[in-house]
Scaffold this motif. Sequence first.
Motif, short mmCIF file in Angstrom:
data_model
loop_
_atom_site.label_atom_id
_atom_site.label_comp_id
_atom_site.label_asym_id
_atom_site.label_seq_id
_atom_site.Cartn_x
_atom_site.Cartn_y
_atom_site.Cartn_z
N GLY A 47 62.23 -6.92 40.54
CA GLY A 47 62.88 -5.87 39.76
C GLY A 47 62.61 -4.49 40.34
O GLY A 47 62.31 -4.32 41.52
N HIS A 49 60.71 -1.15 41.26
CA HIS A 49 59.34 -0.96 41.73
C HIS A 49 59.14 0.49 42.13
O HIS A 49 60.04 1.33 42.00
CB HIS A 49 59.04 -1.90 42.90
N ARG A 134 51.70 -0.76 23.69
CA ARG A 134 52.09 -2.13 23.37
C ARG A 134 51.68 -3.03 24.52
O ARG A 134 51.50 -2.56 25.65
CB ARG A 134 53.61 -2.23 23.18
N VAL A 136 51.76 -5.35 27.73
CA VAL A 136 52.67 -5.51 28.87
C VAL A 136 52.73 -7.01 29.15
O VAL A 136 51.75 -7.61 29.60
CB VAL A 136 52.17 -4.74 30.10
N ARG A 137 53.86 -7.61 28.84
CA ARG A 137 53.99 -9.06 28.86
C ARG A 137 54.23 -9.61 30.26
O ARG A 137 54.60 -8.87 31.18
CB ARG A 137 55.15 -9.49 27.94
N THR A 138 54.07 -10.91 30.41
CA THR A 138 54.32 -11.59 31.68
C THR A 138 55.73 -11.29 32.17
O THR A 138 56.70 -11.40 31.40
CB THR A 138 54.14 -13.11 31.50
N GLY A 139 55.84 -10.89 33.44
CA GLY A 139 57.15 -10.58 34.02
C GLY A 139 57.57 -9.14 33.85
O GLY A 139 58.54 -8.70 34.48
N GLN A 140 56.88 -8.37 33.01
CA GLN A 140 57.22 -6.97 32.82
C GLN A 140 56.52 -6.10 33.86
O GLN A 140 55.45 -6.45 34.37
CB GLN A 140 56.84 -6.50 31.42
N GLN A 141 57.13 -4.93 34.13
CA GLN A 141 56.54 -3.96 35.06
C GLN A 141 56.64 -2.58 34.43
O GLN A 141 57.67 -2.20 33.89
CB GLN A 141 57.28 -3.97 36.39
N VAL A 142 55.54 -1.83 34.47
CA VAL A 142 55.50 -0.46 33.99
C VAL A 142 55.08 0.43 35.14
O VAL A 142 54.08 0.15 35.81
CB VAL A 142 54.53 -0.30 32.80
N ALA A 159 52.10 -9.78 34.65
CA ALA A 159 52.63 -8.43 34.41
C ALA A 159 52.13 -7.50 35.51
O ALA A 159 51.18 -7.80 36.23
CB ALA A 159 52.19 -7.94 33.04
N GLU A 160 52.77 -6.33 35.63
CA GLU A 160 52.42 -5.40 36.69
C GLU A 160 52.43 -3.98 36.14
O GLU A 160 53.41 -3.55 35.53
CB GLU A 160 53.42 -5.53 37.85
#
Length: 239
Positions: A47, A49, A134, A136-142, A159-160
């Motif tokens: 996604g 980056h 909140r 940061v779930r598996t597969g999410q990126q912040v 997560a990343e």
Amino acid sequence: MTSFAYADDPAPVFEFKSTTTKLTAFVPSSLEPEKLILALQEQLGDGEHFLSNEQIAIDFSLLKSIPSALEIAALVNVLRQFQLKPIAAQGGSIDQQVAAQEAGLVVLQDSGITPAAAPIVETIAAPSAMIIDRPVRTGQQVYAKGGDLIVLALVSHGAEVIADGNIHVYAPLRGRALAGARGNTEARIFTTCMEAELVSIAGVYRSLDANLPDSIAGKPSQIFLDQDKLVIEALSQTN
């Protein structure tokens, strides 16, 4: 600066101006698409980056072969799949640069590029931090662009979290954390519970698949660079 205007219109139609624009360099040692795709997925994911939509230059200084224009065009297409925008080339032999030109890239002098492996860090006023309250779930990126990232909840496995500055996780850090994403070697990662899969400071990575020592695993910890070495230590060890 040079400008041009029509005789009956004093306003300039266009101007030529010098700039100090720097580009991030992508330095491949192979042009095999499969290897490049796997390596880019590992570092950048699928996604958005920290380098999304970044204009880059391809640096041929580590490439031993003389590629064809078609091979360079294939490399450009691979990079575009990962939201990178190759616009120029530098380094390498004359034959490599000729091939780059034939593939539609502009060949730049060395002074026009900031190598990705040794980015220039400018001292600027730090903007406000991004605060995430909140999980940061598996597969999410912040990604906190230009500043610090503060996470007040769990960062799950897979997560990343990425920041150009420091990363603070006041909860278990179980995913990937990449601080100093644009080359800030002074950036640090802090967490109240160290369980990360991978950590990085300014592009220096370390996978934590192996068991961490008891003094660090599950404990408040920090990660920082000591020269080129990534250091992970319990916060209780700091003075």
